[in-house]
Design a protein around this motif. Sequence first.
Motif, PDB file in Angstrom:
ATOM      1  N   ILE A  10       0.873  -1.180   0.000  1.00 45.57           N
ATOM      2  CA  ILE A  10       0.000   0.000   0.000  1.00 45.57           C
ATOM      3  C   ILE A  10       0.903   1.221   0.000  1.00 45.57           C
ATOM      4  O   ILE A  10       1.796   1.358   0.841  1.00 45.57           O
ATOM      5  N   LEU A  11       0.670   2.108  -0.936  1.00 48.96           N
ATOM      6  CA  LEU A  11       1.527   3.273  -1.149  1.00 48.96           C
ATOM      7  C   LEU A  11       0.727   4.555  -0.973  1.00 48.96           C
ATOM      8  O   LEU A  11      -0.491   4.575  -1.070  1.00 48.96           O
ATOM      9  N   THR A  12       1.452   5.632  -0.726  1.00 44.23           N
ATOM     10  CA  THR A  12       0.871   6.965  -0.742  1.00 44.23           C
ATOM     11  C   THR A  12       1.953   7.910  -1.246  1.00 44.23           C
ATOM     12  O   THR A  12       2.969   7.467  -1.784  1.00 44.23           O
ATOM     13  N   SER A  13       1.754   9.207  -1.096  1.00 46.85           N
ATOM     14  CA  SER A  13       2.772  10.173  -1.501  1.00 46.85           C
ATOM     15  C   SER A  13       2.992  11.166  -0.375  1.00 46.85           C
ATOM     16  O   SER A  13       2.161  11.298   0.537  1.00 46.85           O
ATOM     17  N   MET A  59      -8.762   3.893  -1.136  1.00 45.97           N
ATOM     18  CA  MET A  59      -7.644   3.391  -1.930  1.00 45.97           C
ATOM     19  C   MET A  59      -8.038   3.128  -3.380  1.00 45.97           C
ATOM     20  O   MET A  59      -9.178   2.765  -3.669  1.00 45.97           O
ATOM     21  N   LEU A  60      -7.053   3.296  -4.251  1.00 41.78           N
ATOM     22  CA  LEU A  60      -7.106   2.786  -5.606  1.00 41.78           C
ATOM     23  C   LEU A  60      -6.412   1.428  -5.581  1.00 41.78           C
ATOM     24  O   LEU A  60      -5.261   1.329  -5.156  1.00 41.78           O
ATOM     25  N   TYR A  65      -3.169   2.255  -3.569  1.00 40.01           N
ATOM     26  CA  TYR A  65      -2.621   3.607  -3.435  1.00 40.01           C
ATOM     27  C   TYR A  65      -3.617   4.492  -2.700  1.00 40.01           C
ATOM     28  O   TYR A  65      -4.798   4.533  -3.045  1.00 40.01           O
ATOM     29  N   VAL A  66      -3.122   5.176  -1.671  1.00 44.70           N
ATOM     30  CA  VAL A  66      -3.943   6.100  -0.879  1.00 44.70           C
ATOM     31  C   VAL A  66      -3.583   7.525  -1.284  1.00 44.70           C
ATOM     32  O   VAL A  66      -2.457   7.973  -1.018  1.00 44.70           O
ATOM     33  N   PRO A  67      -4.469   8.265  -1.926  1.00 43.18           N
ATOM     34  CA  PRO A  67      -4.158   9.658  -2.282  1.00 43.18           C
ATOM     35  C   PRO A  67      -3.910  10.495  -1.026  1.00 43.18           C
ATOM     36  O   PRO A  67      -4.664  10.409  -0.050  1.00 43.18           O
ATOM     37  N   ARG A  79     -19.224   7.338   3.204  1.00 42.89           N
ATOM     38  CA  ARG A  79     -18.710   8.461   2.416  1.00 42.89           C
ATOM     39  C   ARG A  79     -18.068   7.911   1.153  1.00 42.89           C
ATOM     40  O   ARG A  79     -17.656   6.758   1.090  1.00 42.89           O
ATOM     41  N   TYR A  80     -17.974   8.790   0.164  1.00 42.96           N
ATOM     42  CA  TYR A  80     -17.327   8.423  -1.097  1.00 42.96           C
ATOM     43  C   TYR A  80     -15.888   8.929  -1.053  1.00 42.96           C
ATOM     44  O   TYR A  80     -15.643  10.118  -0.932  1.00 42.96           O
ATOM     45  N   TYR A  81     -14.956   8.028  -1.166  1.00 41.25           N
ATOM     46  CA  TYR A  81     -13.539   8.369  -1.081  1.00 41.25           C
ATOM     47  C   TYR A  81     -12.890   8.284  -2.470  1.00 41.25           C
ATOM     48  O   TYR A  81     -12.845   9.269  -3.200  1.00 41.25           O
ATOM     49  N   VAL A  82     -12.393   7.119  -2.858  1.00 41.32           N
ATOM     50  CA  VAL A  82     -11.811   6.964  -4.201  1.00 41.32           C
ATOM     51  C   VAL A  82     -12.912   6.388  -5.075  1.00 41.32           C
ATOM     52  O   VAL A  82     -13.004   5.185  -5.296  1.00 41.32           O
TER      53      VAL A  82
END
Length: 206
Positions: A4-7, A144-145, A163-165, A183-186
């Motif tokens: 699991i990645l993010t930036s 997540m994507l 991937y977590v924005p 809630r709507y996330y990705v």
Amino acid sequence: DRVILTSTPPTADTTTGSLVSTTGRTFIWDQLSSAQQDALRMTAGGSLTSEEIGQNRLAFIRGVRSLERTDAAPNNPFRQRDSRLGDIANSDPQYIHKQNFGYSQLPETAGFTAAAKSAYTTFRASSSYQNRPPLVVGGANDGMLHGFNSSLGTNGGKELFAYVPNDLIDELYELTDPTYSHRYYVDGTPRIGDAWVGNAWKTLAI
């Protein structure tokens, strides 16, 4: 263990002033910035809870279920989920496996040099490209994507990465709340394609 990645949080470009982030991070506590850690410690009232709770929230988002409320453990702090994977509502999953986007055939007047066009053919012929598994990418409302192996073998259906924005990290603590309301996330449909990035061809999911 899941990939699991993010930036990192974006910073202002010194030339244009645009906010950009060019650095990826693994979505684990020690890799997060202090601002991202604080976001996972946030409470509805705006104060910060303990670092331990922040780390437990991160583990919950990564899929750990030991602190979810159940009939056997009704006093656990986090809400019970039907699945580690959040619902996929409006995000249409996208499939990619060796699609030829035709960049080697574009005229040089379109801005593609002969070297870039030739490199696209080489990119598609490389063993790393040819050995890629087919991939399905879709966004979920777990923040997540996700990218899934879509082969027909024993690995089919397994998550390859998520991937977590960064923009969503401020809101992710709500996912653990026992009173959480959906809630709507990705929730958007991703786009997948090949692109010339840093003098090399890459396959991107956006």
